[in-house]
Each structure stands twice: as C-alpha cells, then as structure tokens.
Design a protein around this motif. Structure first.
Motif, PDB file in Angstrom:
ATOM      1  N   MET A 181       6.747  29.458 -13.146  1.00  0.00           N
ATOM      2  CA  MET A 181       7.710  28.604 -13.861  1.00  0.00           C
ATOM      3  C   MET A 181       8.972  29.356 -14.247  1.00  0.00           C
ATOM      4  O   MET A 181       9.823  28.808 -14.956  1.00  0.00           O
ATOM      5  CB  MET A 181       7.056  28.031 -15.114  1.00  0.00           C
ATOM      6  CG  MET A 181       5.940  27.033 -14.870  1.00  0.00           C
ATOM      7  SD  MET A 181       6.531  25.454 -14.199  1.00  0.00           S
ATOM      8  CE  MET A 181       7.459  24.822 -15.606  1.00  0.00           C
ATOM      9  N   SER A 182       9.118  30.567 -13.777  1.00  0.00           N
ATOM     10  CA  SER A 182      10.236  31.406 -14.220  1.00  0.00           C
ATOM     11  C   SER A 182      11.593  30.867 -13.768  1.00  0.00           C
ATOM     12  O   SER A 182      12.627  31.241 -14.322  1.00  0.00           O
ATOM     13  CB  SER A 182      10.058  32.842 -13.716  1.00  0.00           C
ATOM     14  OG  SER A 182      10.006  32.884 -12.296  1.00  0.00           O
ATOM     15  N   GLY A 183      11.602  29.998 -12.776  1.00  0.00           N
ATOM     16  CA  GLY A 183      12.862  29.419 -12.331  1.00  0.00           C
ATOM     17  C   GLY A 183      13.346  28.275 -13.201  1.00  0.00           C
ATOM     18  O   GLY A 183      14.450  27.771 -13.005  1.00  0.00           O
ATOM     19  N   ASN A 184      12.546  27.868 -14.179  1.00  0.00           N
ATOM     20  CA  ASN A 184      12.927  26.805 -15.108  1.00  0.00           C
ATOM     21  C   ASN A 184      13.234  27.419 -16.468  1.00  0.00           C
ATOM     22  O   ASN A 184      12.335  27.925 -17.140  1.00  0.00           O
ATOM     23  CB  ASN A 184      11.803  25.774 -15.231  1.00  0.00           C
ATOM     24  CG  ASN A 184      11.621  24.967 -13.965  1.00  0.00           C
ATOM     25  OD1 ASN A 184      10.988  25.424 -13.010  1.00  0.00           O
ATOM     26  ND2 ASN A 184      12.174  23.770 -13.940  1.00  0.00           N
ATOM     27  N   ILE A 185      14.488  27.362 -16.853  1.00  0.00           N
ATOM     28  CA  ILE A 185      14.955  28.011 -18.075  1.00  0.00           C
ATOM     29  C   ILE A 185      14.908  27.038 -19.252  1.00  0.00           C
ATOM     30  O   ILE A 185      15.361  25.896 -19.141  1.00  0.00           O
ATOM     31  CB  ILE A 185      16.398  28.539 -17.914  1.00  0.00           C
ATOM     32  CG1 ILE A 185      16.479  29.446 -16.669  1.00  0.00           C
ATOM     33  CG2 ILE A 185      16.854  29.272 -19.159  1.00  0.00           C
ATOM     34  CD1 ILE A 185      15.574  30.639 -16.695  1.00  0.00           C
ATOM     35  N   CYS A 186      14.341  27.501 -20.371  1.00  0.00           N
ATOM     36  CA  CYS A 186      14.370  26.737 -21.618  1.00  0.00           C
ATOM     37  C   CYS A 186      15.207  27.528 -22.612  1.00  0.00           C
ATOM     38  O   CYS A 186      14.784  28.573 -23.101  1.00  0.00           O
ATOM     39  CB  CYS A 186      12.952  26.526 -22.165  1.00  0.00           C
ATOM     40  SG  CYS A 186      12.918  25.742 -23.798  1.00  0.00           S
ATOM     41  N   ARG A 187      16.381  27.039 -22.910  1.00  0.00           N
ATOM     42  CA  ARG A 187      17.274  27.791 -23.800  1.00  0.00           C
ATOM     43  C   ARG A 187      16.807  27.713 -25.250  1.00  0.00           C
ATOM     44  O   ARG A 187      17.276  28.464 -26.096  1.00  0.00           O
ATOM     45  CB  ARG A 187      18.706  27.289 -23.635  1.00  0.00           C
ATOM     46  CG  ARG A 187      19.176  27.377 -22.183  1.00  0.00           C
ATOM     47  CD  ARG A 187      20.668  27.395 -22.033  1.00  0.00           C
ATOM     48  NE  ARG A 187      21.046  27.391 -20.620  1.00  0.00           N
ATOM     49  CZ  ARG A 187      21.100  28.472 -19.852  1.00  0.00           C
ATOM     50  NH1 ARG A 187      20.769  29.644 -20.355  1.00  0.00           N
ATOM     51  NH2 ARG A 187      21.460  28.379 -18.581  1.00  0.00           N
ATOM     52  N   CYS A 188      15.891  26.787 -25.540  1.00  0.00           N
ATOM     53  CA  CYS A 188      15.314  26.715 -26.885  1.00  0.00           C
ATOM     54  C   CYS A 188      14.135  27.669 -27.033  1.00  0.00           C
ATOM     55  O   CYS A 188      13.581  27.804 -28.127  1.00  0.00           O
ATOM     56  CB  CYS A 188      14.854  25.290 -27.192  1.00  0.00           C
ATOM     57  SG  CYS A 188      16.162  24.054 -27.116  1.00  0.00           S
ATOM     58  N   SER A 189      13.720  28.298 -25.925  1.00  0.00           N
ATOM     59  CA  SER A 189      12.616  29.272 -25.918  1.00  0.00           C
ATOM     60  C   SER A 189      11.291  28.670 -26.355  1.00  0.00           C
ATOM     61  O   SER A 189      10.532  29.272 -27.121  1.00  0.00           O
ATOM     62  CB  SER A 189      12.968  30.485 -26.799  1.00  0.00           C
ATOM     63  OG  SER A 189      14.114  31.137 -26.307  1.00  0.00           O
ATOM     64  N   ALA A 190      10.968  27.493 -25.817  1.00  0.00           N
ATOM     65  CA  ALA A 190       9.687  26.854 -26.129  1.00  0.00           C
ATOM     66  C   ALA A 190       8.602  27.266 -25.131  1.00  0.00           C
ATOM     67  O   ALA A 190       7.622  26.535 -24.935  1.00  0.00           O
ATOM     68  CB  ALA A 190       9.854  25.333 -26.115  1.00  0.00           C
ATOM     69  N   TYR A 191       8.737  28.434 -24.552  1.00  0.00           N
ATOM     70  CA  TYR A 191       7.843  28.854 -23.471  1.00  0.00           C
ATOM     71  C   TYR A 191       6.354  28.861 -23.840  1.00  0.00           C
ATOM     72  O   TYR A 191       5.530  28.393 -23.045  1.00  0.00           O
ATOM     73  CB  TYR A 191       8.261  30.220 -22.939  1.00  0.00           C
ATOM     74  CG  TYR A 191       9.644  30.221 -22.323  1.00  0.00           C
ATOM     75  CD1 TYR A 191       9.917  29.505 -21.164  1.00  0.00           C
ATOM     76  CD2 TYR A 191      10.676  30.945 -22.896  1.00  0.00           C
ATOM     77  CE1 TYR A 191      11.183  29.495 -20.596  1.00  0.00           C
ATOM     78  CE2 TYR A 191      11.951  30.947 -22.337  1.00  0.00           C
ATOM     79  CZ  TYR A 191      12.201  30.224 -21.184  1.00  0.00           C
ATOM     80  OH  TYR A 191      13.446  30.224 -20.630  1.00  0.00           O
ATOM     81  N   PRO A 192       5.942  29.370 -24.999  1.00  0.00           N
ATOM     82  CA  PRO A 192       4.492  29.360 -25.320  1.00  0.00           C
ATOM     83  C   PRO A 192       3.920  27.947 -25.331  1.00  0.00           C
ATOM     84  O   PRO A 192       2.792  27.719 -24.876  1.00  0.00           O
ATOM     85  CB  PRO A 192       4.430  30.007 -26.704  1.00  0.00           C
ATOM     86  CG  PRO A 192       5.671  30.830 -26.796  1.00  0.00           C
ATOM     87  CD  PRO A 192       6.711  30.063 -26.049  1.00  0.00           C
ATOM     88  N   PHE A 193       4.688  26.987 -25.825  1.00  0.00           N
ATOM     89  CA  PHE A 193       4.219  25.602 -25.890  1.00  0.00           C
ATOM     90  C   PHE A 193       4.224  24.955 -24.498  1.00  0.00           C
ATOM     91  O   PHE A 193       3.383  24.092 -24.213  1.00  0.00           O
ATOM     92  CB  PHE A 193       5.095  24.810 -26.859  1.00  0.00           C
ATOM     93  CG  PHE A 193       5.154  25.424 -28.229  1.00  0.00           C
ATOM     94  CD1 PHE A 193       4.082  25.312 -29.102  1.00  0.00           C
ATOM     95  CD2 PHE A 193       6.261  26.149 -28.638  1.00  0.00           C
ATOM     96  CE1 PHE A 193       4.130  25.885 -30.361  1.00  0.00           C
ATOM     97  CE2 PHE A 193       6.313  26.725 -29.889  1.00  0.00           C
ATOM     98  CZ  PHE A 193       5.248  26.598 -30.762  1.00  0.00           C
ATOM     99  N   ILE A 194       5.177  25.368 -23.667  1.00  0.00           N
ATOM    100  CA  ILE A 194       5.220  24.862 -22.295  1.00  0.00           C
ATOM    101  C   ILE A 194       3.975  25.317 -21.534  1.00  0.00           C
ATOM    102  O   ILE A 194       3.318  24.529 -20.844  1.00  0.00           O
ATOM    103  CB  ILE A 194       6.506  25.329 -21.583  1.00  0.00           C
ATOM    104  CG1 ILE A 194       7.725  24.623 -22.181  1.00  0.00           C
ATOM    105  CG2 ILE A 194       6.417  25.083 -20.081  1.00  0.00           C
ATOM    106  CD1 ILE A 194       9.054  25.142 -21.678  1.00  0.00           C
ATOM    107  N   VAL A 195       3.622  26.589 -21.675  1.00  0.00           N
ATOM    108  CA  VAL A 195       2.427  27.111 -21.010  1.00  0.00           C
ATOM    109  C   VAL A 195       1.183  26.386 -21.517  1.00  0.00           C
ATOM    110  O   VAL A 195       0.313  25.990 -20.735  1.00  0.00           O
ATOM    111  CB  VAL A 195       2.297  28.634 -21.233  1.00  0.00           C
ATOM    112  CG1 VAL A 195       0.960  29.145 -20.699  1.00  0.00           C
ATOM    113  CG2 VAL A 195       3.450  29.377 -20.558  1.00  0.00           C
ATOM    114  N   ALA A 196       1.105  26.184 -22.816  1.00  0.00           N
ATOM    115  CA  ALA A 196      -0.048  25.480 -23.396  1.00  0.00           C
ATOM    116  C   ALA A 196      -0.144  24.049 -22.875  1.00  0.00           C
ATOM    117  O   ALA A 196      -1.238  23.551 -22.577  1.00  0.00           O
ATOM    118  CB  ALA A 196       0.059  25.488 -24.915  1.00  0.00           C
TER     119      ALA A 196
END
Length: 206
Positions: A181-196
C-alpha cells in the motif's frame, strides 16, 4: 591537368571533390530514409472521425459505456468530467499519491496515468461500483468502523488499492500490507488504522 582528375596506377583516385560530393549526398539521403522508416513503423491508426476523437467502448461499474474521447484524455479526467464519477480523486496528477486508483479488468491502476482510449473493451471499476445497492463493500465498511480515514480525500484510492491487493493474495502480514500500500499516500497519517481496516476486511473477503 586538374589535380582532382589525377588517377593512380591502380585506377582512379578518390578526389577531394568526389569525396565531398558523395558525402553530401549520403548526408542528405540518410535522414530521409530514417524518417520514412520511422513514419512507417509508427503510423497512427486511422482516426475515427475528422474531429480527431476516438470511439471508446467499455464497461464502467458494470454498465456499458460508449463515448468519443480525445486520444490524450486520461481515464481520471474522463471519469470525473464526462461520467461525473467524482469519487475518484485527482491528487498529484503525476502518479505519486494513489488517490486516483481504480480497477481495470480487476487490477489496480493509476487513472491519472492511464489514457481513456487504452481502456477500450475493458472493465473499469471505481469506488462508486464497489457497493451492492445499499450494502457497502467489506473494505468500505471496515474503513468506517475502524477509522481508516480522517479527511477522506485519499480514502477512495486507499480502498480501491486495498481491495485489489487482497484479491491478489498479497496481504499476508502487516508489513506486507504496508509495503503493497506504499503507493497510496495519506497526508493525515492514518496508516495504523488503514492497516487494521484492511486486516479486518480481509477476513470477510477470503
């Protein structure tokens, strides 16, 4: 006698005049031959009409669509401006943020780098096509329930990429999910919740 006309015992010598003449002739002919070869190999397909547009027939979210498009038009602009499917977002418009991710024949693509004409006779799915009536796709539902978004601008691209990734069987661990998923940028940095959210939806999608 002119030195240019001198001949040696073994036959006529190459004079400076003859050498320059043959060299100039070759220099003039070679580019013409190269241009002709290039034109022959790269000849465009016949235009569909005098307006310069081409006819594209495809399926968008399961519905057949036929339209005339500029050969240079991107799939992203065509979806948003011609078909009014604005769920697909225009972020960087350079293929760097992933906000415009859609599926073409089930594979995720960046619609800002994909020509609409290249999708002729292919199936395109956007974020609007994931839900079944009032029932959300499991990935959409998980993103909502596990707060996999903040401002929401990148969310359609995140979800489309996640659905395709799970379908590819490439989400076996959190590390692999983050990598894929590294090609999809979240500028709000919600990455832990996206993975979950992806891990949660994956249980239902299998």
């Amino acid at each position: 006698m002119n030195s240019d006309d001198n001949a040696g015992p073994g036959g006529p010598e190459v004079s400076r005049r003859n050498f320059l003449g043959s060299g100039l002739a070759a220099a003039a002919v070679t580019p013409l031959l190269a241009t002709a070869a290039t034109a022959a190999s790269a000849a465009p397909a016949p235009a569909s009409g005098s307006d310069g547009l081409v006819t594209v027939g495809l399926k968008v979210n399961g519905s057949p669509v036929t339209m005339r498009v500029d050969p240079r038009a991107t799939l992203l602009d065509t979806l948003r401006e011609r078909l009014e499917l604005t769920g697909t977002k225009k972020g960087c418009d350079r293929g760097q943020c992933g906000a415009c991710t859609v599926h073409v024949d089930g594979r995720r693509v960046l619609s800002c780098l994909t020509l609409a004409a290249a999708t002729d006779e292919r199936a395109v799915t956007t974020i609007e096509g994931l839900a079944k009536g009032d029932r959300l796709h499991p990935m959409q539902q998980s993103f909502i329930e596990l707060d996999g978004l903040q401002c929401g601008f990148c969310t359609p691209g995140q979800i489309m990429s996640a659905v395709a990734m799970v379908g590819e069987g490439r989400a076996s661990s959190d590390d692999e999910i983050r990598e894929r998923m590294s090609g999809n940028i979240c500028r709000c940095s919600a990455y832990p919740f996206i993975v979950a959210a992806i891990r949660d939806a994956q249980k239902v999608m299998r």
